[in-house]
Design a protein around this motif. Structure first.
Motif, PDB file in Angstrom:
ATOM      1  N   GLY A  32       0.997  -1.347   0.432  1.00 49.98           N
ATOM      2  CA  GLY A  32       0.059   0.122   0.112  1.00 49.98           C
ATOM      3  C   GLY A  32       0.774   1.195  -0.389  1.00 49.98           C
ATOM      4  O   GLY A  32       0.508   2.489  -0.082  1.00 49.98           O
ATOM      5  N   ASN A  33       2.435   0.950  -0.301  1.00 50.49           N
ATOM      6  CA  ASN A  33       3.020   2.128   0.345  1.00 50.49           C
ATOM      7  C   ASN A  33       4.503   1.856   0.130  1.00 50.49           C
ATOM      8  O   ASN A  33       4.305   0.849   0.377  1.00 50.49           O
ATOM      9  CB  ASN A  33       2.792   2.890   1.188  1.00 50.49           C
ATOM     10  CG  ASN A  33       2.874   2.644   3.047  1.00 50.49           C
ATOM     11  OD1 ASN A  33       4.177   2.175   3.077  1.00 50.49           O
ATOM     12  ND2 ASN A  33       1.968   2.012   3.635  1.00 50.49           N
ATOM     13  N   GLY A  34       5.411   2.602   0.282  1.00 47.92           N
ATOM     14  CA  GLY A  34       6.705   2.303  -0.517  1.00 47.92           C
ATOM     15  C   GLY A  34       7.144   1.530   0.943  1.00 47.92           C
ATOM     16  O   GLY A  34       8.038   0.790   1.135  1.00 47.92           O
ATOM     17  N   LYS A  35       7.630   1.864   2.137  1.00 47.01           N
ATOM     18  CA  LYS A  35       7.852   1.164   3.476  1.00 47.01           C
ATOM     19  C   LYS A  35       6.982  -0.008   3.386  1.00 47.01           C
ATOM     20  O   LYS A  35       7.939  -0.354   3.358  1.00 47.01           O
ATOM     21  CB  LYS A  35       7.207   2.116   4.031  1.00 47.01           C
ATOM     22  CG  LYS A  35       7.979   1.611   5.718  1.00 47.01           C
ATOM     23  CD  LYS A  35       7.868   2.323   6.919  1.00 47.01           C
ATOM     24  CE  LYS A  35       8.143   1.926   7.873  1.00 47.01           C
ATOM     25  NZ  LYS A  35       7.330   3.320   9.224  1.00 47.01           N
ATOM     26  N   GLU A  36       6.216  -0.213   2.915  1.00 46.63           N
ATOM     27  CA  GLU A  36       5.817  -1.320   3.455  1.00 46.63           C
ATOM     28  C   GLU A  36       5.944  -2.444   2.447  1.00 46.63           C
ATOM     29  O   GLU A  36       6.468  -3.673   1.868  1.00 46.63           O
ATOM     30  CB  GLU A  36       4.124  -1.888   2.609  1.00 46.63           C
ATOM     31  CG  GLU A  36       3.177  -3.115   2.616  1.00 46.63           C
ATOM     32  CD  GLU A  36       1.855  -2.982   3.209  1.00 46.63           C
ATOM     33  OE1 GLU A  36       1.095  -3.692   2.522  1.00 46.63           O
ATOM     34  OE2 GLU A  36       1.054  -1.768   3.133  1.00 46.63           O
ATOM     35  N   ALA A  37       6.692  -2.008   0.500  1.00 51.61           N
ATOM     36  CA  ALA A  37       6.797  -1.875  -0.177  1.00 51.61           C
ATOM     37  C   ALA A  37       8.980  -2.929   0.111  1.00 51.61           C
ATOM     38  O   ALA A  37       9.204  -3.846  -0.367  1.00 51.61           O
ATOM     39  CB  ALA A  37       7.147  -1.230  -1.669  1.00 51.61           C
ATOM     40  N   LEU A  38       9.341  -2.146   0.585  1.00 50.23           N
ATOM     41  CA  LEU A  38      10.176  -1.874   0.788  1.00 50.23           C
ATOM     42  C   LEU A  38      10.500  -3.573   1.573  1.00 50.23           C
ATOM     43  O   LEU A  38      11.353  -4.456   1.630  1.00 50.23           O
ATOM     44  CB  LEU A  38      11.687  -1.734   1.218  1.00 50.23           C
ATOM     45  CG  LEU A  38      11.515   0.383   0.954  1.00 50.23           C
ATOM     46  CD1 LEU A  38      12.396   1.333   1.812  1.00 50.23           C
ATOM     47  CD2 LEU A  38      12.812  -0.593   0.302  1.00 50.23           C
ATOM     48  N   SER A  39       9.643  -3.883   2.973  1.00 47.25           N
ATOM     49  CA  SER A  39       9.625  -5.435   3.541  1.00 47.25           C
ATOM     50  C   SER A  39       8.861  -6.358   2.522  1.00 47.25           C
ATOM     51  O   SER A  39       9.768  -6.911   3.114  1.00 47.25           O
ATOM     52  CB  SER A  39       8.216  -5.046   4.771  1.00 47.25           C
ATOM     53  OG  SER A  39       8.768  -3.797   5.325  1.00 47.25           O
ATOM     54  N   VAL A  40       8.319  -5.794   1.530  1.00 54.02           N
ATOM     55  CA  VAL A  40       8.110  -6.939   0.566  1.00 54.02           C
ATOM     56  C   VAL A  40       9.587  -7.736  -0.004  1.00 54.02           C
ATOM     57  O   VAL A  40       9.366  -8.382   0.058  1.00 54.02           O
ATOM     58  CB  VAL A  40       6.816  -6.812   0.190  1.00 54.02           C
ATOM     59  CG1 VAL A  40       6.679  -7.789  -1.014  1.00 54.02           C
ATOM     60  CG2 VAL A  40       5.671  -6.689   0.938  1.00 54.02           C
ATOM     61  N   PHE A  61       9.394   7.802  -5.412  1.00 54.53           N
ATOM     62  CA  PHE A  61      10.395   8.338  -5.584  1.00 54.53           C
ATOM     63  C   PHE A  61      11.415   7.682  -4.710  1.00 54.53           C
ATOM     64  O   PHE A  61      12.689   7.902  -5.232  1.00 54.53           O
ATOM     65  CB  PHE A  61      10.862  10.103  -5.656  1.00 54.53           C
ATOM     66  CG  PHE A  61       9.636  10.835  -7.383  1.00 54.53           C
ATOM     67  CD1 PHE A  61       9.620   9.708  -7.927  1.00 54.53           C
ATOM     68  CD2 PHE A  61       8.890  12.336  -7.249  1.00 54.53           C
ATOM     69  CE1 PHE A  61       8.963  10.924  -9.174  1.00 54.53           C
ATOM     70  CE2 PHE A  61       8.381  12.519  -8.169  1.00 54.53           C
ATOM     71  CZ  PHE A  61       8.481  12.216  -8.985  1.00 54.53           C
ATOM     72  N   GLU A  62      11.080   8.325  -3.689  1.00 55.72           N
ATOM     73  CA  GLU A  62      11.678   7.350  -2.236  1.00 55.72           C
ATOM     74  C   GLU A  62      11.954   6.317  -2.854  1.00 55.72           C
ATOM     75  O   GLU A  62      12.905   5.636  -2.169  1.00 55.72           O
ATOM     76  CB  GLU A  62      11.504   8.002  -0.787  1.00 55.72           C
ATOM     77  CG  GLU A  62      12.047   8.120   0.315  1.00 55.72           C
ATOM     78  CD  GLU A  62      13.806   8.514  -0.275  1.00 55.72           C
ATOM     79  OE1 GLU A  62      14.467   7.932   0.633  1.00 55.72           O
ATOM     80  OE2 GLU A  62      13.666   9.914  -0.977  1.00 55.72           O
ATOM     81  N   LEU A  63      10.515   6.001  -3.190  1.00 55.54           N
ATOM     82  CA  LEU A  63      11.508   4.049  -2.802  1.00 55.54           C
ATOM     83  C   LEU A  63      12.058   3.782  -4.139  1.00 55.54           C
ATOM     84  O   LEU A  63      13.371   2.747  -4.131  1.00 55.54           O
ATOM     85  CB  LEU A  63       9.896   3.351  -3.006  1.00 55.54           C
ATOM     86  CG  LEU A  63       9.760   2.123  -3.569  1.00 55.54           C
ATOM     87  CD1 LEU A  63      10.262   1.212  -2.109  1.00 55.54           C
ATOM     88  CD2 LEU A  63       8.494   1.645  -4.162  1.00 55.54           C
ATOM     89  N   LEU A  64      11.814   4.627  -5.228  1.00 60.62           N
ATOM     90  CA  LEU A  64      12.732   3.789  -6.219  1.00 60.62           C
ATOM     91  C   LEU A  64      14.604   4.802  -5.766  1.00 60.62           C
ATOM     92  O   LEU A  64      15.146   3.445  -6.210  1.00 60.62           O
ATOM     93  CB  LEU A  64      12.452   5.463  -7.370  1.00 60.62           C
ATOM     94  CG  LEU A  64      12.983   4.763  -8.692  1.00 60.62           C
ATOM     95  CD1 LEU A  64      14.111   3.661  -8.920  1.00 60.62           C
ATOM     96  CD2 LEU A  64      12.577   6.061  -9.593  1.00 60.62           C
TER      97      LEU A  64
END
Length: 230
Positions: A32-40, A61-64
């Motif tokens: 649902g967001n970049g922070k959660e994506a990093l965990s996945v 942007f920050e996730l990328l």
């Protein structure tokens, strides 16, 4: 089967893309967001990322930026932000493609397929490059052990192949007869110069236009042999 991570704070968007991508044979993970994506990302094997830009906690942007510190994974932005500067910013950060909202889900599938095709083609070319040594009109196929001179295949004996692979693989470097013998035969050199000379002569017959005036397999008097860089 390729695995795609979809990151968007709108559940409906994730669900829509999941349906279409799954129907085209992909495994889909969601966040649902970049922070959660990093965990996945840290827990799963992911082959491609689809992410929105505007998201809570951590935007696209920050996730990328964080992903690019450790990976060149294919990255596709989907965003309602239509400003060209946002598209440019995303691409400059390392995104591979960009689709604006609202979008046709089939277009996203097509973009994903195109990205995978480019990656697969690049990987195949890298493998082929690693399996072939090519200088001028001389090509040595390391997988088939065939020499090609101006496109014409020529059979090599095992020792001819090993000598040529050594010299072409280090084009420009001079190898003494002792170095060649020890690298190719795997034994201490016993001073048999004629043996190396015979193999060099046979190779010149196969790869030189004029074996008496070699352009590739050069004798360095008093030292040994060198394969010209071209």
């Amino acid at each position: 089967m390729k695995t795609i991570l979809i990151i968007d704070d709108e559940a409906e968007i994730r669900e829509l893309l999941t349906i279409y991508l799954t129907n085209h044979g992909y495994t889909v993970l969601e966040a649902g967001n970049g922070k959660e994506a990093l965990s996945v990302w840290q827990e799963e094997q992911v082959d491609l990322v689809i992410a929105d830009i505007m998201m809570p906690e951590m935007d696209g942007f920050e996730l990328l930026k964080q992903l690019r510190q450790e990976s060149q994974i294919p990255f596709l932005f989907i965003s309602a932000k239509s400003d060209d500067m946002d598209k440019i910013a995303g691409l400059q950060l390392g995104a591979d493609d960009y689709v604006g909202k609202p979008f046709n889900p089939l277009e996203v599938v097509s973009r994903v397929q195109a990205l995978f095709r480019r990656i697969d083609a690049f990987a195949r070319q890298e493998r082929e490059d690693q399996d072939v040594l090519e200088i001028g009109d001389v090509k040595l196929d390391l997988s088939s052990c065939l020499l090609y001179k101006s496109g014409v295949a020529k059979e090599l004996t095992s020792y001819e192949f090993k000598i040529l692979a050594l010299l072409m693989g280090h084009a420009g470097r001079v190898f003494t007869k002792a170095h060649i013998y020890e690298r190719v035969w795997g034994e201490d050199y016993i001073g048999d110069d004629n043996l190396i000379m015979v193999y060099i002569s046979k190779l010149r017959e196969k790869l030189e236009d004029n074996p008496r005036k070699p352009a590739y397999l050069i004798t360095i008097r008093g030292l040994g042999y060198r394969f010209e860089k071209g």
